[in-house]
Write a protein that holds these residues in place. Structure first.
Motif, PDB file in Angstrom:
ATOM      1  N   LEU A   1       0.805  -1.222   0.000  1.00 26.83           N
ATOM      2  CA  LEU A   1       0.000   0.000   0.000  1.00 26.83           C
ATOM      3  C   LEU A   1       0.840   1.275   0.000  1.00 26.83           C
ATOM      4  N   PRO A   2       1.913   1.387   0.802  1.00 26.94           N
ATOM      5  CA  PRO A   2       2.688   2.633   0.753  1.00 26.94           C
ATOM      6  C   PRO A   2       3.215   2.968  -0.630  1.00 26.94           C
ATOM      7  N   GLY A   3       3.743   1.961  -1.347  1.00 26.63           N
ATOM      8  CA  GLY A   3       4.255   2.208  -2.690  1.00 26.63           C
ATOM      9  C   GLY A   3       3.167   2.624  -3.647  1.00 26.63           C
ATOM     10  N   LEU A   4       1.984   2.000  -3.528  1.00 23.38           N
ATOM     11  CA  LEU A   4       0.873   2.363  -4.414  1.00 23.38           C
ATOM     12  C   LEU A   4       0.457   3.812  -4.177  1.00 23.38           C
ATOM     13  N   VAL A   5       0.308   4.199  -2.904  1.00 23.97           N
ATOM     14  CA  VAL A   5      -0.113   5.568  -2.598  1.00 23.97           C
ATOM     15  C   VAL A   5       0.933   6.570  -3.067  1.00 23.97           C
ATOM     16  N   ALA A   6       2.201   6.264  -2.859  1.00 28.28           N
ATOM     17  CA  ALA A   6       3.272   7.198  -3.205  1.00 28.28           C
ATOM     18  C   ALA A   6       3.354   7.459  -4.703  1.00 28.28           C
ATOM     19  N   ARG A   7       2.810   6.573  -5.509  1.00 28.84           N
ATOM     20  CA  ARG A   7       2.834   6.780  -6.967  1.00 28.84           C
ATOM     21  C   ARG A   7       1.759   7.756  -7.430  1.00 28.84           C
ATOM     22  N   HIS A   8       0.937   8.246  -6.514  1.00 23.77           N
ATOM     23  CA  HIS A   8      -0.122   9.191  -6.865  1.00 23.77           C
ATOM     24  C   HIS A   8       0.260  10.610  -6.462  1.00 23.77           C
ATOM     25  N   ASP A   9      -0.406  11.566  -7.105  1.00 28.15           N
ATOM     26  CA  ASP A   9      -0.164  12.983  -6.808  1.00 28.15           C
ATOM     27  C   ASP A   9      -0.924  13.451  -5.584  1.00 28.15           C
ATOM     28  N   VAL A  10      -2.159  12.968  -5.414  1.00 29.75           N
ATOM     29  CA  VAL A  10      -3.063  13.461  -4.373  1.00 29.75           C
ATOM     30  C   VAL A  10      -3.613  12.276  -3.591  1.00 29.75           C
ATOM     31  N   CYS A  11      -3.616  12.403  -2.265  1.00 27.22           N
ATOM     32  CA  CYS A  11      -4.254  11.417  -1.390  1.00 27.22           C
ATOM     33  C   CYS A  11      -5.459  12.075  -0.732  1.00 27.22           C
ATOM     34  N   LEU A  12      -6.581  11.376  -0.714  1.00 29.71           N
ATOM     35  CA  LEU A  12      -7.801  11.906  -0.107  1.00 29.71           C
ATOM     36  C   LEU A  12      -7.945  11.396   1.321  1.00 29.71           C
ATOM     37  N   GLY A  13      -8.350  12.282   2.232  1.00 25.76           N
ATOM     38  CA  GLY A  13      -8.555  11.933   3.624  1.00 25.76           C
ATOM     39  C   GLY A  13      -9.981  11.505   3.897  1.00 25.76           C
ATOM     40  N   ILE A  14     -10.641  12.167   4.845  1.00 28.38           N
ATOM     41  CA  ILE A  14     -12.020  11.826   5.192  1.00 28.38           C
ATOM     42  C   ILE A  14     -12.909  13.044   4.974  1.00 28.38           C
ATOM     43  N   PHE A  15     -14.214  12.762   4.738  1.00 28.34           N
ATOM     44  CA  PHE A  15     -15.148  13.842   4.407  1.00 28.34           C
ATOM     45  C   PHE A  15     -16.517  13.640   5.062  1.00 28.34           C
ATOM     46  N   GLY A  16     -16.596  12.728   6.041  1.00 27.85           N
ATOM     47  CA  GLY A  16     -17.852  12.472   6.730  1.00 27.85           C
ATOM     48  C   GLY A  16     -18.270  13.623   7.614  1.00 27.85           C
ATOM     49  N   THR A  17     -19.531  13.609   8.022  1.00 30.63           N
ATOM     50  CA  THR A  17     -20.096  14.702   8.819  1.00 30.63           C
ATOM     51  C   THR A  17     -20.519  14.257  10.217  1.00 30.63           C
TER      52      THR A  17
END
Length: 410
Positions: free
Chosen positions: A304-320
């Motif tokens: 997972l770390p390598g997969l995420v690092a290959r992206h430009d943007v990581c999304l966090g959380i957006f719940g209410t």
């Protein structure tokens, strides 16, 4: 000081105990582990609240793991007895075993989640007599775990405030942080980007010589936090990973991606995981070609770390939900450590902890999230966001986040 990590935690799935133990080890403590991973995550524990057969399976696995821990505890007696015991994440039951095995040791409970709070967030502790009974039982479980501990470790001041008055003096805030694998993945990404940029420079030099123009100016290898790979076609790569729980607000992400499609924002999106809201997300995702979506139901934790690092943007959380407004999620720390630009909800704990390391949007607002992603499609904006993220990563290393806990132990 001798510190023993004890319990049924699984650092492959929930890295928090590993971060704390690694940080204490780097600060000079002698750290050992007596760990029998249960193989039962949060989702399975929630399932046990709804299904008696799942509850029986959970109890059986817990009893077997405890038997192995009790047998292994004989190696840590006498002169080898620990001064402190860290009971890892989801240790509501394990802390009772730790107290029974080591009545004189200082027990540190990593109380990252409250059982009653998690059940309420997932709609399991209310709405009828059965739900109320479950809620009372889980509140009792939280209370017994807190009573058994000498030090209660939480991740935000908001969670500290949830500890009852009689136990709050035991509490200490330790940010979640990120395991070493995540900054290592970011370093590999930077090296790959530099090598790619160097290769482009060499190609441009060779091409210029061939047509008689001589050498031409190039920018050379780019620094960490540069615009990344896929900017020539105006597209950026975005990743979200999680359990698709209400706290994470994944349907908000799906609606934002659909709006990006309508606006003509080019995105290559990777979604990782499955869970409660996954069906709604699938129905809401855009169907055109402007936003391409790859959905991976499962990725090995080591990958997972390598997969995420290959992206430009990581999304966090957006719940209410109330819980969503009290946490700073794992993925926020991990995305920053991986060198991504982070976009997440604008809540008091996240803004206080992350500062300028993140791009904030209002919780539950897909239009605001779409606007944030559209702004990051600009190479300069993306480069700045990634640079801020990379600069903040040092604050979330294991040895940094445990600084307060190390003082308590001293």
């Amino acid at each position: 000081m001798r510190v023993l990590g004890l319990g049924t935690y699984d650092v492959r799935v929930h890295p928090r105990p590993g971060v704390i133990l690694s940080g204490l080890r780097r600060r000079g403590h002698a750290v050992r582990e007596l760990n029998e991973p249960l193989g039962v995550g949060t989702a399975d524990r929630v399932r046990a609240l709804k299904d008696p057969r799942a509850a029986a399976r959970f109890a059986g696995r817990l009893a077997a793991a405890w038997g192995r821990i009790a047998a292994g505890s004989r190696a840590y007696r006498g002169e080898c007895s620990p001064d402190a015991i860290l009971v890892g994440y989801l240790g509501h039951f394990d802390v009772l075993l730790a107290r029974a095995l080591y009545p004189r040791a200082r027990i540190l409970l990593d109380h990252l989640v409250f059982a009653s709070d998690t059940a309420a967030d997932r709609g399991l502790a209310g709405g009828g007599p059965t739900g109320r009974v479950k809620g009372l039982l889980l509140c009792g479980l939280d209370a017994s775990a807190l009573a058994a501990a000498d030090v209660v470790i939480v991740d935000t001041p908001e969670h500290l405030a949830m500890i009852p008055d009689r136990h709050r003096g035991k509490g200490i805030v330790v940010p979640v942080g990120a395991p070493p694998a995540w900054p290592a993945a970011a370093a590999r990404r930077r090296a790959a980007d530099a090598q790619e940029a160097s290769g482009r420079a060499a190609f441009e030099w060779s091409d210029a010589q061939a047509d008689g123009r001589g050498p031409t100016r190039t920018d050379g290898p780019r620094e960490a936090g540069s615009a990344g790979r896929a900017r020539s076609d105006g597209r950026i790569s975005v990743v979200f990973f999680g359990l698709f729980t209400p706290l994470q607000g994944a349907p908000v992400i799906a609606r934002a991606l659909a709006e990006c499609e309508r606006r003509g924002v080019g995105l290559d999106v990777t979604l990782v995981g499955d869970g409660q809201d996954a069906g709604d997300v699938r129905r809401l995702l855009p169907r055109g070609g402007g936003v391409s979506v790859t959905w991976l139901d499962w990725v090995d934790c080591a990958d997972l770390p390598g997969l995420v690092a290959r992206h430009d943007v990581c999304l966090g959380i957006f719940g209410t939900s109330d819980k969503a407004r009290r946490v700073v999620p794992n993925k926020a720390y991990q995305g920053i450590a991986a060198g991504c630009a982070l976009v997440t909800s604008d809540t008091p704990p996240q803004r206080a902890v992350l500062g300028d390391a993140a791009v904030f949007v209002p919780p539950g607002d897909p239009s605001a999230l779409a606007c944030a992603l559209a702004s990051l499609a600009d190479p300069a904006s993306l480069a700045q966001a990634r640079a801020r993220s990379s600069a903040a990563a040092e604050r979330f290393r294991p040895e940094t986040v445990v600084a307060g806990l190390a003082e308590v132990l001293a």
